[in-house]
Design an enzyme around this catalytic site. Structure first.
Site, PDB file in Angstrom:
ATOM      1  CG  ASP A  69      -2.068   0.975   1.077  1.00 38.71           C
ATOM      2  OD1 ASP A  69      -3.221   0.526   0.966  1.00 38.71           O
ATOM      3  OD2 ASP A  69      -1.803   2.198   1.049  1.00 38.71           O
ATOM      4  CG  ASN A  85     -11.944  -0.184   3.922  1.00 39.11           C
ATOM      5  OD1 ASN A  85     -12.245  -0.545   5.050  1.00 39.11           O
ATOM      6  ND2 ASN A  85     -10.796   0.415   3.645  1.00 39.11           N
ATOM      7  CD  GLN A  89     -14.855  -0.230  -2.131  1.00 39.19           C
ATOM      8  OE1 GLN A  89     -15.980  -0.403  -1.650  1.00 39.19           O
ATOM      9  NE2 GLN A  89     -14.382  -0.947  -3.127  1.00 39.19           N
ATOM     10  CB  VAL A 133      -9.451   1.721  -5.108  1.00 34.92           C
ATOM     11  CG1 VAL A 133      -9.226   1.061  -6.474  1.00 34.92           C
ATOM     12  CG2 VAL A 133      -8.403   2.808  -4.862  1.00 34.92           C
ATOM     13  CG  HIS A 179      -8.695  -3.085  -2.574  1.00 33.82           C
ATOM     14  ND1 HIS A 179      -9.678  -2.375  -3.209  1.00 33.82           N
ATOM     15  CD2 HIS A 179      -8.397  -2.395  -1.443  1.00 33.82           C
ATOM     16  CE1 HIS A 179      -9.970  -1.292  -2.508  1.00 33.82           C
ATOM     17  NE2 HIS A 179      -9.218  -1.287  -1.425  1.00 33.82           N
ATOM     18  CG  HIS A 212      -6.824  -2.677   3.060  1.00 35.69           C
ATOM     19  ND1 HIS A 212      -6.074  -1.541   2.872  1.00 35.69           N
ATOM     20  CD2 HIS A 212      -8.024  -2.438   2.466  1.00 35.69           C
ATOM     21  CE1 HIS A 212      -6.795  -0.638   2.210  1.00 35.69           C
ATOM     22  NE2 HIS A 212      -7.979  -1.161   1.953  1.00 35.69           N
TER      23      HIS A 212
HETATM   24  P1  AMP Z   1      -9.649   1.506   0.069  1.00 35.63           P
HETATM   25  O1  AMP Z   1      -9.628   2.861   0.724  1.00 35.63           O
HETATM   26  O2  AMP Z   1     -10.102   0.386   0.944  1.00 35.63           O
HETATM   27  O3  AMP Z   1     -10.390   1.580  -1.252  1.00 35.63           O
HETATM   28  O4  AMP Z   1      -8.144   1.156  -0.237  1.00 35.63           O
HETATM   29  C1  AMP Z   1      -7.427   1.709  -1.294  1.00 35.63           C
HETATM   30  C2  AMP Z   1      -5.990   1.660  -0.906  1.00 35.63           C
HETATM   31  O5  AMP Z   1      -5.222   1.788  -2.076  1.00 35.63           O
HETATM   32  C3  AMP Z   1      -5.551   2.766   0.052  1.00 35.63           C
HETATM   33  O6  AMP Z   1      -5.056   2.198   1.250  1.00 35.63           O
HETATM   34  C4  AMP Z   1      -4.480   3.505  -0.731  1.00 35.63           C
HETATM   35  O7  AMP Z   1      -3.419   3.947   0.096  1.00 35.63           O
HETATM   36  C5  AMP Z   1      -4.046   2.479  -1.742  1.00 35.63           C
HETATM   37  N1  AMP Z   1      -3.500   3.009  -2.978  1.00 35.63           N
HETATM   38  C6  AMP Z   1      -4.043   3.958  -3.780  1.00 35.63           C
HETATM   39  N2  AMP Z   1      -3.255   4.175  -4.843  1.00 35.63           N
HETATM   40  C7  AMP Z   1      -2.210   3.313  -4.733  1.00 35.63           C
HETATM   41  C8  AMP Z   1      -1.048   3.058  -5.515  1.00 35.63           C
HETATM   42  N3  AMP Z   1      -0.802   3.715  -6.655  1.00 35.63           N
HETATM   43  N4  AMP Z   1      -0.185   2.117  -5.082  1.00 35.63           N
HETATM   44  C9  AMP Z   1      -0.406   1.440  -3.938  1.00 35.63           C
HETATM   45  N5  AMP Z   1      -1.483   1.638  -3.147  1.00 35.63           N
HETATM   46  C10 AMP Z   1      -2.371   2.568  -3.534  1.00 35.63           C
END
Ligand code: AMP
Length: 121
Positions: free
Chosen positions: A33, A89, A96, A98, A102, A104
């Site tokens: 992350d 999430n 959430q 993205v 996924h 974590h």
């Molecule tokens: P969520 O908030 O559960 O959707 O998790 C998305 C996660 O993706 C967050 O913890 C971000 O820090 C991570 N994230 C977003 N962009 C990137 C990236 N380019 N490389 C690695 N992690 C990322």
């Protein structure tokens, strides 16, 4: 289902943007992350962007969800002591950001303890 714009994770899978990839198979990728909230904070991502969240994935392809969990365990075995927190999430109000399913995978340093509430902003 897929939106017109590829997700940031699809762009990582396509190597359009860099990531610290720690595991890859035909169906799953895992990378660190970019904003870690635990000493070990990895994301395990199905390569398909067909599913926005874990409920959609579980309903449509439970075997792929099982793969995600198995990868999480093997990464925890490799990167910490095999114990880990697994977080999906689901929805913006739950944090959430993205909308490409996924997991974590969060863990302590080997021999350490994960602080309660490590996911809190
Ligand atoms: P969520 O908030 O559960 O959707 O998790 C998305 C996660 O993706 C967050 O913890 C971000 O820090 C991570 N994230 C977003 N962009 C990137 C990236 N380019 N490389 C690695 N992690 C990322």
């Amino acid at each position: 289902m897929s939106s017109t714009e590829p997700t940031v994770f699809t762009r990582i899978i396509a190597r359009e943007i860099p990531a610290d990839v720690v595991f890859e198979s035909d169906t799953v990728i895992a990378f660190r992350d970019i904003a870690p909230k635990a000493p070990v904070h990895l994301l395990v991502v199905p390569k398909t962007e067909a599913y926005a969240n874990v409920a959609e994935l579980a309903a449509a392809d439970p075997a792929l969800l099982a793969d995600v969990v198995a990868v999480a365990q093997s990464l925890a075995d490799a990167h910490t002591d095999g114990e880990f927190r697994l977080v999906f999430n689901t929805g913006a109000s739950a944090g959430q950001t993205v909308f490409h399913v996924h997991a974590h995978v969060m863990g302590a340093e080997t021999g350490g303890t994960l602080t309660e509430g490590s996911l809190a902003e």
